[in-house]
Design an enzyme around this catalytic site. Structure first.
Site, short mmCIF file in Angstrom:
data_model
loop_
_atom_site.label_atom_id
_atom_site.label_comp_id
_atom_site.label_asym_id
_atom_site.label_seq_id
_atom_site.Cartn_x
_atom_site.Cartn_y
_atom_site.Cartn_z
N HIS A 1 44.98 -1.25 24.62
CA HIS A 1 44.02 -1.39 23.52
C HIS A 1 44.72 -1.62 22.18
CE1 HIS A 1 42.27 1.26 26.67
NE2 HIS A 1 41.26 0.41 26.54
N ASP B 1 48.10 1.58 22.90
CA ASP B 1 48.51 2.32 24.08
C ASP B 1 48.94 1.44 25.25
OD1 ASP B 1 46.11 1.25 24.82
OD2 ASP B 1 45.10 3.15 25.21
N SER C 1 29.73 -3.19 26.61
CA SER C 1 30.75 -4.17 26.28
C SER C 1 32.19 -3.81 26.52
CB SER C 1 30.58 -4.66 24.89
OG SER C 1 31.12 -5.94 24.90
#
Length: 387
Positions: free
Chosen positions: A351, A348, A48
Site C-alpha cells: 500500500h 508496507d 473498492s
C-alpha cells in the site's frame, strides 16, 4: 512467458486492499459541461480497491495509522487514504465502514471496502486463502441491503442513516481489480493467460455498475489500476522479472496497461449507452507511475523500498509491518516505520503512504487525468466531451 514467484506463499495477498464505491449527495446532472460545483453535503461509500480499506479479519496494528490518527484506524497506511482526502476536500467527515457496529453513524458515509477483495468470485478465501469473501457482487448486495434498511429504520437510529434521496443524488466511485490480476500472477499464469482474463473481470465490474444505475445511481467516478509492477511485494516475489527504467517489473505493468485500456473502452461505451448518467474514467496509473519514475521531482525518495517492513532488497518479505519477530541470534525486533514516511511512496510493500495518497488525490481532483476531463468537484455533472 511464465511468471513464477520465488515462493509459493501468498499470505501477503490477504493484506491487499479491496474495492470501493463512494456515494455522495450531489447536485442534479447537467447535460452540458459542468460549470457548477457539486453539492456534496452527504457521502455514502461502497466497495473498492487497494487504497480504501475497511478490513474485517485481521485489523492492522501500530505503526499503521501513526502519521495522522496516531493509532490504528482500519487503514493499511500510515495515515489517510485517497477516500479520506476526498471527504476532506468536500468538508465531510471520514466515512464509516459498512461492517462497523456499535452505533456507527452512516449519515455521511458507508464504506463497503475490505482488504483482499476482488471483482470476481475468489478461488481462495481468508483464512484458508488470500482473498476476502466480500467480492464485488457481495458488496453490491450489501449496498442494496443498506439502502433497503435505511428506509425501514425509525426512531433515534433514523438520524444515523442517509436520506432516501441521497442514493440517487450521489457520486459512486470504483477503485478495484488489482487483486483479480494478482490472483493470476500468484497462480503462475502467463502474461497471456492473465490478459485473457481481463474481459471477464471488466464485464463483472460493468455489470455491477449497471446494477447501481438500476438502483438510481447516475454519477460514477472510476479509477484505473496502478502500476503493481512497482510494488515491493511483486518485485520480491518475482525477482527475475525484467525491469524497466524505473526499476519496476515490466511485464506486470504491461498487464495493468492492457487492463486500463480495456477499462476505458468499456466506460466509453457505457457513456454512450446511458446518456443520462455521468461516467468519469480516472487515470491513477500515470500519476502513481510518475512517483516511481521521477520521485525527486515530486519530493519523494526510495519509491521501490517499503517504509515499514523487513528483509531483502525492497525491505519486504521476511517480516511484515507491525510484526514482532525473533532473529536467528535470538534477538526480538519490532518491524516499525522508516524515519520519514512523508517522503516515501510505499508504506508496507503493498500500500501507499499517506503522502503518496495525498499526491494522487491532488492530481486527480483537477480533472487533468480524467476522461472526460471533469474535476472531482464537478463529477456529478454529465458532459458529452470525451478524450
Amino acid at each position: 512467458m511464465e511468471l513464477i514467484p520465488l515462493t509459493n506463499k501468498v499470505s501477503t495477498l490477504s493484506h491487499l486492499s479491496a474495492s470501493l464505491v463512494i456515494l455522495a449527495s450531489a447536485t442534479l446532472l447537467s447535460p452540458t459541461p459542468a460549470s457548477k460545483r457539486c453539492d456534496f453535503q452527504r457521502s455514502l461509500t461502497g466497495d473498492s480497491n487497494y487504497d480504501l480499506v475497511a478490513y474485517c479479519f485481521y485489523p492492522p496494528n501500530l505503526p499503521y495509522g501513526q502519521t495522522y490518527f496516531h493509532m490504528p484506524a482500519g487503514r493499511f497506511c500510515d495515515g489517510r487514504l485517497i477516500i479520506d482526502f476526498v471527504a476532506n476536500s468536500f468538508n465531510l467527515p471520514f466515512l464509516s465502514a459498512y461492517l462497523n457496529a456499535l452505533g456507527t453513524n452512516f449519515t455521511n458515509g458507508a464504506n463497503y471496502a475490505t482488504a483482499g477483495a476482488t471483482i470476481r468470485l475468489p478461488t481462495s478465501i481468508i483464512p484458508n486463502g488470500g482473498f476476502s469473501p466480500f467480492y464485488l457482487d457481495v458488496q453490491f448486495e450489501q449496498f442494496q441491503q443498506f439502502k433497503q434498511r435505511s428506509r425501514m429504520i425509525g426512531g433515534v437510529f433514523a438520524t444515523l442513516m442517509p436520506k432516501e434521496e441521497y442514493f440517487s443524488q450521489a457520486l459512486y466511485t470504483f477503485d478495484i481489480s488489482q487483486n483479480d490480476l494478482e490472483a493470476g500472477f500468484f497462480a503462475n499464469q502467463s502474461v497471456d493467460q492473465v490478459n485473457a482474463s481481463v474481459p471477464n473481470i471488466i464485464d463483472r465490474l460493468v455489470t455491477n455498475v449497471k446494477n447501481i444505475y438500476k438502483e438510481g445511481g447516475r454519477s460514477f467516478w472510476i479509477h484505473n489500476i496502478g502500476p503493481i509492477g512497482c510494488l515491493p511485494y511483486i518485485l520480491t516475489n518475482f525477482a527475475s522479472a525484467e525491469k524497466d527504467t524505473a526499476g519496476c517489473a515490466k511485464a506486470y505493468n504491461e498487464v495493468c496497461q492492457y487492463f486500463n485500456f480495456k477499462l476505458k473502452e468499456a466506460f466509453t461505451k457505457l457513456r454512450q449507452q446511458f446518456s443520462s448518467a455521468s461516467f468519469t474514467y480516472v487515470d491513477v496509473y500515470s500519476i502513481k507511475y510518475s512517483l516511481f519514475q521521477e520521485p525527486k521531482k515530486y519530493g519523494f525518495e526510495l519509491p521501490l523500498i517499503s517504509c515499514c517492513g523487513y528483509g531483502g532488497k525492497y525491505n519486504f518479505g521476511i517480516a511484515e509491518c507491525g510484526e514482532t519477530i525473533v532473529l536467528e541470534n535470538g534477538t526480538r525486533i519490532f518491524v516499525g516505520s522508516c524515519d520519514h514516511p512523508s517522503v516515501r511512496v510505499n508504506w508496507d510493500g503493498i500500500h501507499y503512504t499517506e503522502a503518496a495518497n495525498k499526491f494522487v488525490l491532488d492530481k486527480i481532483s483537477t480533472g487533468a487525468f480524467s476522461s472526460p476531463p471533469i474535476p472531482l468537484e464537478m463529477a456529478c455533472h454529465r458532459t458529452f466531451l470525451d478524450i
